[in-house]
Each structure stands twice: as C-alpha cells, then as structure tokens.
Design a protein around this motif. Structure first.
Motif, mmCIF file in Angstrom:
data_model
loop_
_atom_site.group_PDB
_atom_site.id
_atom_site.type_symbol
_atom_site.label_atom_id
_atom_site.label_comp_id
_atom_site.label_asym_id
_atom_site.label_seq_id
_atom_site.Cartn_x
_atom_site.Cartn_y
_atom_site.Cartn_z
ATOM 1 N N VAL A 455 -11.530 -43.278 -53.990
ATOM 2 C CA VAL A 455 -12.778 -42.251 -52.734
ATOM 3 C C VAL A 455 -12.196 -40.176 -52.934
ATOM 4 O O VAL A 455 -13.201 -39.635 -53.374
ATOM 5 N N GLU A 456 -10.938 -40.205 -52.766
ATOM 6 C CA GLU A 456 -10.389 -39.116 -52.548
ATOM 7 C C GLU A 456 -10.705 -37.833 -54.701
ATOM 8 O O GLU A 456 -11.581 -37.336 -54.650
ATOM 9 N N ALA A 457 -11.145 -38.604 -56.028
ATOM 10 C CA ALA A 457 -11.247 -38.199 -56.245
ATOM 11 C C ALA A 457 -12.167 -38.065 -56.814
ATOM 12 O O ALA A 457 -12.421 -37.567 -57.700
ATOM 13 N N SER A 458 -13.062 -39.097 -56.489
ATOM 14 C CA SER A 458 -14.343 -39.366 -56.131
ATOM 15 C C SER A 458 -15.461 -38.064 -55.492
ATOM 16 O O SER A 458 -16.577 -37.203 -55.980
ATOM 17 N N ASN A 459 -14.656 -38.013 -54.351
ATOM 18 C CA ASN A 459 -15.255 -36.357 -53.731
ATOM 19 C C ASN A 459 -15.045 -35.858 -54.055
ATOM 20 O O ASN A 459 -15.901 -34.417 -54.417
ATOM 21 N N ARG A 460 -13.724 -35.215 -54.918
ATOM 22 C CA ARG A 460 -13.403 -33.595 -55.589
ATOM 23 C C ARG A 460 -15.279 -33.812 -56.668
ATOM 24 O O ARG A 460 -14.932 -32.932 -57.300
ATOM 25 N N CYS A 461 -14.907 -34.923 -57.070
ATOM 26 C CA CYS A 461 -15.775 -34.969 -58.279
ATOM 27 C C CYS A 461 -17.550 -34.140 -57.822
ATOM 28 O O CYS A 461 -17.921 -33.274 -58.634
ATOM 29 N N LYS A 462 -17.659 -34.234 -56.837
ATOM 30 C CA LYS A 462 -18.889 -34.263 -56.361
ATOM 31 C C LYS A 462 -19.150 -33.139 -55.635
ATOM 32 O O LYS A 462 -20.150 -32.354 -56.090
#
Length: 545
Positions: A455-462
C-alpha cells in the motif's frame, strides 16, 4: 438419550401414519419435560387451552378420546409424550384398535432403529452412523465456484466440515479409583452434557453452522461432526466452548447423576463421590477441510478422523485440557523428541502426516522459555508465580529426512550449551521469512528489515504520477520456484530471498521503496527520470547468483 430416541420414534410414526392415508386429517406430537410442554419441533407451548387439554388426559389410559370426538390421544409413557391423531370421521373401536397397534409397532421399530444407530451406553451416535453423516457432509460441500454463485444470489452454503475428537483426561484414574461402573456413569453424563452443549451451539446466532452431531465410537473418546461457514478460529471457538462446558462444573453434576443413575440397574449402592473429586477435563483435537479435494478419495472420513486424532494427541502432549487444530501443528506445536549428539541429529515428533517437507526450517525454543510458562519462586515455604518466562529461541534446525510421524533434522544454528532438550518447542519458519537470517530474530517482521508495504509503495507511485514524475518498477523473483521448493525446501528459498534482498539494498539507491509482491517476490519502486540507475542495479542484483 431419551430425546434422541423420541425423535426416531417421531420419524417412524410420521412415516407409518402420515396425513395422506385418507383416514387421518392431522397428526401432532407433544412432550412434557420438567412441567413444561413442547411440540414436535421442541418449541415450548404457550397455548393455555391446548395445555389444559393435554393435562386433562387420564394418566393411566394409553389410548383415550372424548365421546363422539374425531381426535384420539395416544399416550407414550416412555417419552412422557402424547401423539394426537385427528381423523376425518369419528373412529370406531376397530379403527382405534388398529391405530393403537400402529403406534406400538412404531415404538418397537424406533427402538430397534435407535439401537442400530446409537451407542448402547450413552445413546449417542455410534461409529457407523457417524461415518455415514460425515460422508454426507463431505459430499454436500460446495465447490469454490458454486460457493461464489450462492453468494451472488444470497443463499447460504457450507464452506467447511470438521471432526472434533475429544477424550477425558486421566480417565484411567477415575476407573481405578471408583471402578468401571462409576466410569460408565461418567461417560454417560459426559454424553448428555455434550449433547446439551451441541444444542446450545446450534442455537447461538453468532456461530454459523449447518449441523452438529455427537458420537461415541468407543472407550472414552467422543467425536463431534460440525459443518458450516467457519474457519480455523471458528472451529477452535466451538472447541473451547465444549472444553469449558466440561471443566467449568463437576461431572457428573448432581442433576446429571440423578438422570444417569437408576435404582433398577443393579447398582443402587453406587455412591456419588464428593464434588471436589468430580473435576473432569477433556483434551480436544480438531481437523477441518474446506474442500473434499484435500482428502484422499479412498477413505476421506478416516483421513479426516486421523488428522483430528493427531490434533488430539498434540493437545494431550501440550498439557491436556487444551484445544489443538491439525492445521496449526506444523507451525507451532511440534516438539523435539531427541538430540543425538553423536551424529548431531535432532529428531522431532512431526512428519509427513502434518505435511513436513524436506528443507523445512524450524526455530527451537527451550521448554521453559516459550512465553507461556510461569516463573515459579520457591522460598521453602511457599511457591509463587512471579511472572512469565520470556520467549527465547535457542537455535534453528532443518528437516532432511521425513517419516510419517517423525522427522530427522540437521542443526543450522545453536545458541545454547549442551543438546536440545526433549520437549523443546518448534515453530516453523514460513516461506518468505528472512529477518532471522540477518538479525537472529525469531521470525520475519517486515518493518524490521525496512520493507515498505504494498500500500505504501502504491501510494508513493500515485503521488509521483500525479506530479508527472517518472516512476520505474522492477520485480525480482526466482525462476523454477516450485521445483526449487520441492527439491531444496523452504529454507533454501528463504536464503535465496535474503541474498536478493541484500543485493537490492547494496545496488539500489537509499530512496527506493522495496516491498513484497508475494511471499517469494520483491518489488522495487524508484522515482527518478534516470532509467540507467534502475537498469544497472537490476543487472548487478541478478548477477549475485
């Protein structure tokens, strides 16, 4: 037992008389217990007029009707019950006699049918009947595909079937102290209590079950069949309810003793022990399946029962008066049997029957330092528990030779003096766990080795994409993973994953986000416009192998 017999009788008489023979307009059943009347569905009667009518039946007349009435009352003293049959027309004496014979025939047939399907001592289901019910429950299990269709249309479905095996702890002492006749009374009382507990569980709206049946196949072992929308925790909750129902009060209780004891059975001199000597506990083992495919086709019932028996053995070995689920034995309930120092081999008490695989790694804990053993201080006058001993690992072992009930392990790490003691607890290292390979910690905790969550990695990508900042992602996985697991084991895979992670840490910049894609895959997110950084680092990481 009496209620079970009564239900068989109802089935027989409903089949024999029914309401489709022309003569009979309706048939109803009523049973009186503890001054309360119940209907055929075991629902308490509140109709005062009907109760008064039933109470007005002359007690000594097995067959009775009011003059000119179309209704006959057949009293069944064995079950404290009344069968009420209403005819199309007022029945004459010959017809009344015919139906009286039908009722008596059903009573005789129900007794024979009950005896064939139930244990003689306790009145519970016998082994044959239990097997039949288990086969039917397994055959009715819905496939995952069908289950999804049920959910779409809002229908219920049975996801899992479980066998709960239990027996009385130290029952031999009961027989040796008070004799086998009293021991049989204890078994009968336990059967009654289990039936009562099963009824309460089935009525508990917080527990979603389809069916629950209690059986005594032999000796002091009892089996309970449960099916319903339950997971492991749900079945363990049922196990705990059953366990506490037994040990929370004396067995037999005074009330149970009055029910199981009879002055006409030749044992009227048998005395009930003091309440302080009637403390009984049970150990419980559970095995459940969510799909029939996980059991062998040849004898699925025996396979499921064997798993429950293994869990029961584990509960006994774990101190008794406990609940164990088969699926948890591999992970947390294995124990060291022996450490043969001559060859430096450790033998453990779990093997193929609980799915130990070649290359499976276990963390070893000292028997007194598992986190659940109290520290006892003895000053010569009193013994006091001053706290709980901490959970401390003393090494790691890896299975290399697997038998049915035991496994042979080599020592991977040892942090204690002398051999591993018999009774040391084992905890399986799961596939994908690597923190213990870096820091010596017991098991993997992702934040301990600086992993981001998905989730953290996905949020950073977004955030980066929304800001028009380039994002590059690489995924590192092992080729031929299934073959490696089969041939080399999970411990080898974990070492490979640790090496991959170490390479990622060495080759990539500090500001990358590393996360688990799945147990055996790492994802790397790099927010930069310099694609060469990602490419070069990826190549160097792969070259570690």
């Amino acid at each position: 037992m009496l209620l079970s017999k009564y239900k068989v009788f109802l089935q027989e008489i409903t089949s024999e008389i029914g309401t489709n023979l022309g003569d009979v307009e309706s048939i109803a059943f009523f049973r009186k217990w503890n001054d309360t009347w119940f209907d055929g569905a075991e629902v308490k009667l509140n109709d005062k007029v009907l109760i008064a009518e039933l109470e007005g039946i002359p007690p000594k007349q097995e067959i009775w009707r009011r003059r000119g009435s179309r209704t006959i009352y057949f009293q069944i003293p064995t079950f404290f019950s009344v069968v009420v049959v209403t005819f199309q027309r007022a029945p004459r004496a010959a017809k009344r006699s015919t139906y009286d014979k039908k009722v008596k025939l059903c009573l005789d047939r129900s007794q024979k049918a009950f005896d064939a399907a139930h244990d003689k001592l306790t009145g519970l289901l016998n082994a044959s009947s239990f097997n039949d019910l288990t086969i039917a429950a397994l055959n009715s299990m819905t496939t995952p595909e069908a289950a999804a269709e049920f959910v779409e249309v809002g229908q219920s479905h049975s996801k899992s079937v479980a066998i709960i095996a239990l027996d009385i702890d130290h029952f031999k002492q009961v027989n040796d102290t008070y004799g086998h006749v009293y021991g049989d009374k204890v078994l009968t009382a336990l059967g009654r209590r289990l039936e009562t507990c099963a009824q309460e569980i089935s009525e508990d709206v917080s527990i979603v079950i389809d069916q629950i049946h209690v059986s005594r196949p032999s000796g002091e072992e009892f089996l309970i069949l449960v099916s319903g929308d339950l997971d492991i925790d749900g079945f363990k909750k049922i196990g705990e309810i059953i366990r506490t129902s037994v040990n929370q009060r004396q067995l037999p209780s005074d009330e149970e003793w009055s029910l199981v004891s009879s002055a006409t059975d030749g044992n009227d001199t048998l005395q009930l022990p003091p309440s302080s000597e009637r403390n009984i506990s049970v150990s419980i083992g559970i095995a459940s399946v969510g799909s029939k495919k996980s059991l062998p086709l040849s004898d699925p019932v025996q396979a499921l029962r064997s798993r429950a028996d293994k869990a029961l053995y584990c509960a006994k070995a774990g101190g008794r008066n406990t609940v164990r689920h088969y699926d948890e034995i591999l992970n947390v309930y294995g124990k060291v049997l022996e450490h043969q120092e001559v060859v430096d081999i450790v033998i453990i008490d779990i093997g193929k029957e609980v799915n130990v695989q070649k290359g499976q790694e276990f963390i070893v804990y000292h028997p007194n330092y598992t986190g659940i053993v109290p520290y006892i201080f003895d000053d010569g006058r009193t013994r006091r528990a001053l706290g709980m001993c901490p959970r401390i690992s003393i090494g790691r072992i890896i299975a290399f030779e697997i038998a049915q009930e035991i496994s042979f392990c080599k020592i991977e790490e040892k942090k204690c003096n002398g051999p591993f003691l018999s009774g040391c607890n084992l905890e399986a290292v799961p596939l994908g766990s690597i923190s213990h390979l870096f820091s010596g910690n017991d098991l993997h905790v992702e934040h301990e080795y600086h992993l981001s969550t998905f989730v953290e990695a996905s949020n950073r990508c977004k955030v980066a994409v929304d800001g028009a900042i380039p994002v590059m992602v690489a995924v590192f996985t092992l080729a031929n993973e299934e073959i490696l697991i089969r041939d080399r084991g999970s411990s080898f895979i974990n070492k490979c994953l640790a090496k991959i992670y170490q390479g990622i840490q060495e080759e990539f910049p500090d500001d990358v986000y590393v996360f688990k894609v799945k147990e055996t895959e790492f994802g790397v997110v790099l927010i930069t416009s310099n694609s060469e950084i990602m490419q070069n680092a990826s190549i160097n990481t792969v070259n570690l192998f």
